[in-house]
Motif scaffolding. Structure first.
Motif, mmCIF file in Angstrom:
data_model
loop_
_atom_site.group_PDB
_atom_site.id
_atom_site.type_symbol
_atom_site.label_atom_id
_atom_site.label_comp_id
_atom_site.label_asym_id
_atom_site.label_seq_id
_atom_site.Cartn_x
_atom_site.Cartn_y
_atom_site.Cartn_z
ATOM 1 N N TRP A 158 -30.762 35.000 -27.666
ATOM 2 C CA TRP A 158 -31.157 34.292 -28.530
ATOM 3 C C TRP A 158 -30.075 35.969 -30.343
ATOM 4 C CZ3 TRP A 158 -34.420 34.576 -32.938
ATOM 5 C CH2 TRP A 158 -34.111 33.819 -34.441
ATOM 6 N N ARG A 198 -27.392 35.798 -31.919
ATOM 7 C CA ARG A 198 -27.588 35.633 -33.795
ATOM 8 C C ARG A 198 -26.806 37.106 -34.064
ATOM 9 N NH1 ARG A 198 -29.869 31.751 -36.790
ATOM 10 N NH2 ARG A 198 -29.730 32.800 -38.593
ATOM 11 N N ILE A 246 -11.887 25.517 -37.891
ATOM 12 C CA ILE A 246 -12.864 26.126 -36.824
ATOM 13 C C ILE A 246 -12.860 26.249 -36.107
ATOM 14 C CG2 ILE A 246 -15.510 25.598 -36.038
ATOM 15 C CD1 ILE A 246 -16.174 24.394 -38.415
ATOM 16 N N ASP A 252 -22.535 25.989 -29.626
ATOM 17 C CA ASP A 252 -23.138 25.391 -30.761
ATOM 18 C C ASP A 252 -22.623 26.168 -31.955
ATOM 19 O OD1 ASP A 252 -25.563 25.434 -28.979
ATOM 20 O OD2 ASP A 252 -26.139 27.489 -28.911
ATOM 21 N N GLY A 309 -21.553 23.075 -36.758
ATOM 22 C CA GLY A 309 -20.699 23.784 -37.969
ATOM 23 C C GLY A 309 -20.116 22.835 -38.535
ATOM 24 N N PHE A 361 -26.032 19.215 -52.013
ATOM 25 C CA PHE A 361 -27.064 19.955 -51.120
ATOM 26 C C PHE A 361 -27.884 19.320 -51.358
ATOM 27 C CE2 PHE A 361 -23.425 23.445 -49.754
ATOM 28 C CZ PHE A 361 -23.404 22.909 -48.393
ATOM 29 N N PRO A 369 -27.286 17.852 -45.223
ATOM 30 C CA PRO A 369 -27.073 17.448 -43.552
ATOM 31 C C PRO A 369 -27.838 16.859 -42.449
ATOM 32 C CG PRO A 369 -25.343 19.703 -44.582
ATOM 33 C CD PRO A 369 -26.333 19.148 -45.770
ATOM 34 N N PHE A 370 -29.316 18.359 -43.279
ATOM 35 C CA PHE A 370 -30.007 18.277 -42.053
ATOM 36 C C PHE A 370 -30.851 17.794 -42.997
ATOM 37 C CE2 PHE A 370 -27.557 21.090 -39.268
ATOM 38 C CZ PHE A 370 -27.532 20.465 -38.059
ATOM 39 N N ILE A 404 -35.903 19.271 -41.038
ATOM 40 C CA ILE A 404 -35.379 20.455 -40.297
ATOM 41 C C ILE A 404 -36.973 21.489 -39.200
ATOM 42 C CG2 ILE A 404 -35.372 22.705 -40.204
ATOM 43 C CD1 ILE A 404 -33.716 22.449 -42.807
ATOM 44 N N PRO A 457 -30.807 23.404 -48.046
ATOM 45 C CA PRO A 457 -30.251 22.998 -46.722
ATOM 46 C C PRO A 457 -29.787 23.427 -45.882
ATOM 47 C CG PRO A 457 -28.577 23.789 -49.040
ATOM 48 C CD PRO A 457 -30.011 24.344 -49.315
ATOM 49 N N PHE A 458 -29.691 25.197 -45.141
ATOM 50 C CA PHE A 458 -29.042 26.008 -44.809
ATOM 51 C C PHE A 458 -30.542 26.224 -43.617
ATOM 52 C CE2 PHE A 458 -25.629 26.032 -47.150
ATOM 53 C CZ PHE A 458 -24.834 26.253 -46.627
ATOM 54 N N SER A 459 -31.724 26.078 -44.416
ATOM 55 C CA SER A 459 -33.215 26.528 -43.798
ATOM 56 C C SER A 459 -33.233 28.044 -44.595
ATOM 57 C CB SER A 459 -32.734 26.143 -42.816
ATOM 58 O OG SER A 459 -34.235 26.920 -42.162
ATOM 59 N N MET A 467 -32.224 30.640 -40.202
ATOM 60 C CA MET A 467 -31.363 30.539 -41.042
ATOM 61 C C MET A 467 -30.375 30.089 -40.651
ATOM 62 S SD MET A 467 -30.976 31.563 -44.369
ATOM 63 C CE MET A 467 -29.613 30.962 -45.644
ATOM 64 N N LEU A 506 -19.092 30.376 -43.671
ATOM 65 C CA LEU A 506 -18.363 29.518 -43.226
ATOM 66 C C LEU A 506 -18.118 28.475 -43.869
ATOM 67 C CD1 LEU A 506 -15.467 30.070 -41.231
ATOM 68 C CD2 LEU A 506 -16.662 28.652 -39.746
HETATM 69 C C1 HEM Z 1 -22.826 22.545 -44.387
HETATM 70 C C2 HEM Z 1 -22.131 23.365 -43.742
HETATM 71 C C3 HEM Z 1 -24.123 23.448 -43.067
HETATM 72 C C4 HEM Z 1 -25.611 23.048 -43.313
HETATM 73 C C5 HEM Z 1 -25.724 22.526 -44.377
HETATM 74 C C6 HEM Z 1 -26.277 23.723 -42.557
HETATM 75 C C7 HEM Z 1 -27.317 23.954 -42.051
HETATM 76 C C8 HEM Z 1 -28.257 24.602 -40.697
HETATM 77 C C9 HEM Z 1 -29.607 24.249 -40.482
HETATM 78 C C10 HEM Z 1 -30.204 23.704 -41.114
HETATM 79 C C11 HEM Z 1 -29.734 24.678 -39.527
HETATM 80 C C12 HEM Z 1 -30.808 24.886 -38.769
HETATM 81 C C13 HEM Z 1 -32.137 26.569 -38.967
HETATM 82 C C14 HEM Z 1 -33.428 25.804 -38.689
HETATM 83 O O1 HEM Z 1 -33.578 25.867 -37.807
HETATM 84 O O2 HEM Z 1 -34.364 26.564 -39.679
HETATM 85 C C15 HEM Z 1 -28.231 25.424 -38.545
HETATM 86 C C16 HEM Z 1 -28.515 25.705 -37.791
HETATM 87 C C17 HEM Z 1 -27.490 27.192 -36.722
HETATM 88 N N1 HEM Z 1 -26.456 26.467 -37.725
HETATM 89 FE FE1 HEM Z 1 -25.465 25.223 -39.867
HETATM 90 N N2 HEM Z 1 -25.395 24.275 -41.250
HETATM 91 C C18 HEM Z 1 -23.970 24.465 -41.778
HETATM 92 C C19 HEM Z 1 -22.722 24.701 -41.958
HETATM 93 C C20 HEM Z 1 -22.625 25.209 -39.810
HETATM 94 C C21 HEM Z 1 -21.019 26.154 -39.658
HETATM 95 C C22 HEM Z 1 -19.973 26.395 -40.525
HETATM 96 C C23 HEM Z 1 -21.836 27.097 -38.832
HETATM 97 C C24 HEM Z 1 -20.387 27.437 -37.360
HETATM 98 C C25 HEM Z 1 -19.542 27.347 -37.308
HETATM 99 C C26 HEM Z 1 -23.116 26.293 -38.358
HETATM 100 C C27 HEM Z 1 -24.280 26.824 -36.752
HETATM 101 C C28 HEM Z 1 -25.201 27.035 -36.932
HETATM 102 C C29 HEM Z 1 -25.841 27.791 -35.789
HETATM 103 C C30 HEM Z 1 -25.347 27.547 -35.022
HETATM 104 C C31 HEM Z 1 -26.842 27.439 -36.255
HETATM 105 C C32 HEM Z 1 -28.041 27.315 -35.055
HETATM 106 C C33 HEM Z 1 -28.831 29.062 -35.149
HETATM 107 C C34 HEM Z 1 -30.067 28.906 -34.103
HETATM 108 O O3 HEM Z 1 -30.828 28.730 -33.517
HETATM 109 O O4 HEM Z 1 -30.730 30.163 -34.560
HETATM 110 N N3 HEM Z 1 -23.515 26.070 -39.057
HETATM 111 N N4 HEM Z 1 -26.929 25.073 -39.756
#
Ligand code: HEM
Length: 391
Positions: free
Chosen positions: A7, A11, A66, A185, A190, A249, A254-255, A258, A320-322, A327, A333
């Motif tokens: 992981w 990352r 994407i 993923d 995304g 947001f 969206p999530f 979490i 919203p993105f944690s 995070m 992107l």
């Molecule tokens: C509005 C857009 C987005 C929001 C609100 C969002 C939000 C989140 C959140 C809340 C998580 C979980 C974090 C946690 O577990 O603490 C996450 C994980 C993730 N997001 Fe996003 N995301 C967005 C867009 C994207 C985009 C565009 C990509 C890639 C193209 C992406 C790739 C990922 C990946 C790969 C993870 C898993 C990370 C891990 O397990 O370490 N996300 N996202």
């Protein structure tokens, strides 16, 4: 390799090879092209006064932005029925399955027998997606092996080029399976998130004409009358657009929940949280908490104009993105995609809601539905009317 160190490696690949500013700047050209295609499609629809399924158009644009950022290829076509398109079917299968309640989440003891068949169906969809992506990886490896990478036919390197470079290094910790899972993923995490944010923002604005006008004025002042498309370089000059996105947001993360796991026994606000307990962080609740936000259920982007609160993971009121180690790595992107698509859709068009936005089949535009992320239950549809600023 241990799952945790795998992981960590992935990352790191994400931070350096996928989402660094330099990397995203170099793939900007393909996203610009996708937004241009969306604008051409909207223009065509406006000429016939047809209703546009905004939800579908945004989804397709985000999906292709994407896929082009990752491996320079469209996976679906704008304006085509989603049902006929293989990739979209697989993707929608995954998101639908993820949104269905599963008894195993409450009684993990039943996990092995998979009583609802959810794991079996999900495995089938994942396998199809991995097979689809493996074909793309195979083709690219052939291209690299044939020493064609130095050819002049490619105007930029995409994410797949960089990730495969890491995979092909001597003693690399990244294998082909890692690359495939990374791509899955990135897609799964995304697309829905980015697309639903744009759709919610647009819905809020179409139901709040004064805020919409304020945004259109800003776009016209900063971008000018002639330019039709918002570029990534414009975003920093558009404070109200950025505030609209933050407000979206806050109201529509969206999530909404979490899931995290506690690594050790801890006491938190008087509660004992045992090691390995699953903790759900209620982002949706925080966004609507009246002790944090004034008039929490109202769409008021202005609240962010004077405030320093941001969603980079430092302000707990808006995450919203944690935040922290897990995070979302895709934030840079998503940031570019959400602002450019939303701004472009609004700059040159007025939008007339179908049936004046009245409730239909018991659903209104603000009802929510759970898939992989929390999105609108009723897709946003409206008629685009070209707005010639010079008239
Ligand atoms: C509005 C857009 C987005 C929001 C609100 C969002 C939000 C989140 C959140 C809340 C998580 C979980 C974090 C946690 O577990 O603490 C996450 C994980 C993730 N997001 Fe996003 N995301 C967005 C867009 C994207 C985009 C565009 C990509 C890639 C193209 C992406 C790739 C990922 C990946 C790969 C993870 C898993 C990370 C891990 O397990 O370490 N996300 N996202």
């Amino acid at each position: 390799m241990q799952p945790t160190s795998r992981w960590r490696t992935l990352r790191k690949v994400c931070a350096t090879k996928v989402f660094s500013s330099q990397q995203l700047d170099s793939t900007q050209v393909v996203r610009r092209r996708k937004v241009k295609e969306l604008m051409d499609f909207v223009k065509k629809t406006s000429e016939t006064f047809d209703v546009l399924d905004i939800s579908e158009a945004i989804f397709t644009t985000v999906l292709n932005s994407i896929s082009n950022t990752l491996f320079s290829m469209d996976v679906v076509q704008l304006g085509c029925s989603s049902k006929s398109q293989e990739f979209k079917d697989i993707f929608c299968g995954i998101t639908e399955e993820a949104g269905k309640p599963n008894v195993v989440d409450y009684f993990p003891i039943f996990a092995k027998i998979d009583p609802q068949g959810a794991r079996a169906r999900m495995t089938k969809y994942y396998k199809k997606m991995i097979d689809f992506l493996d074909g793309i990886v195979e083709e690219r490896l052939r291209l690299i092996k044939g020493l064609q990478m130095g050819d002049t036919t490619k105007e930029y390197k995409d994410v797949l080029d960089y990730v495969l470079e890491v995979m092909l290094e001597d003693n690399s910790q990244v294998t082909r399976i890692h690359v495939l899972h990374l791509l899955v993923d990135l897609f799964v995490a995304g697309i829905d998130t980015t697309a639903s944010t744009i759709e919610w923002a647009m819905t809020e604005l179409l139901y709040n004409p004064k805020k919409l006008q304020k945004l259109k004025n800003e776009l016209q002042d900063v971008i000018g009358k002639e330019e039709k498309q918002i570029e990534e370089s414009h975003i920093s000059k558009l404070p109200f657009l950025r505030a609209v996105v933050k407000e979206t947001f806050r109201l529509h993360p969206p999530f909404p929940l979490i899931p995290h796991k506690s690594k050790e026994d801890v006491e938190l606000c008087g509660f004992n949280v045992p090691k390995n307990a699953q903790v759900l962080i209620n982002i949706w609740g925080v966004g609507r908490d009246p002790s944090i936000w004034r008039n929490p259920n109202e769409f008021v982007p202005e609240r962010f104009l004077e405030s320093k609160i941001d969603y980079q993971g430092n302000d707990c009121e808006l995450i919203p993105f944690s935040a922290g180690r897990r995070m979302c790595p895709g934030l840079p992107l998503a940031y570019r995609g959400v602002h450019t698509v939303l701004g472009s859709l609004l700059h040159c068009y007025d939008w007339k809601l179908v049936n004046n936005g009245e409730k239909e089949k018991g659903l209104d535009m603000f009802d929510e539905k759970f898939g992989l992320s929390l999105h609108k239950a009723k897709p946003l549809q409206a008629i685009p009317i070209y707005n010639n600023h010079n008239n």
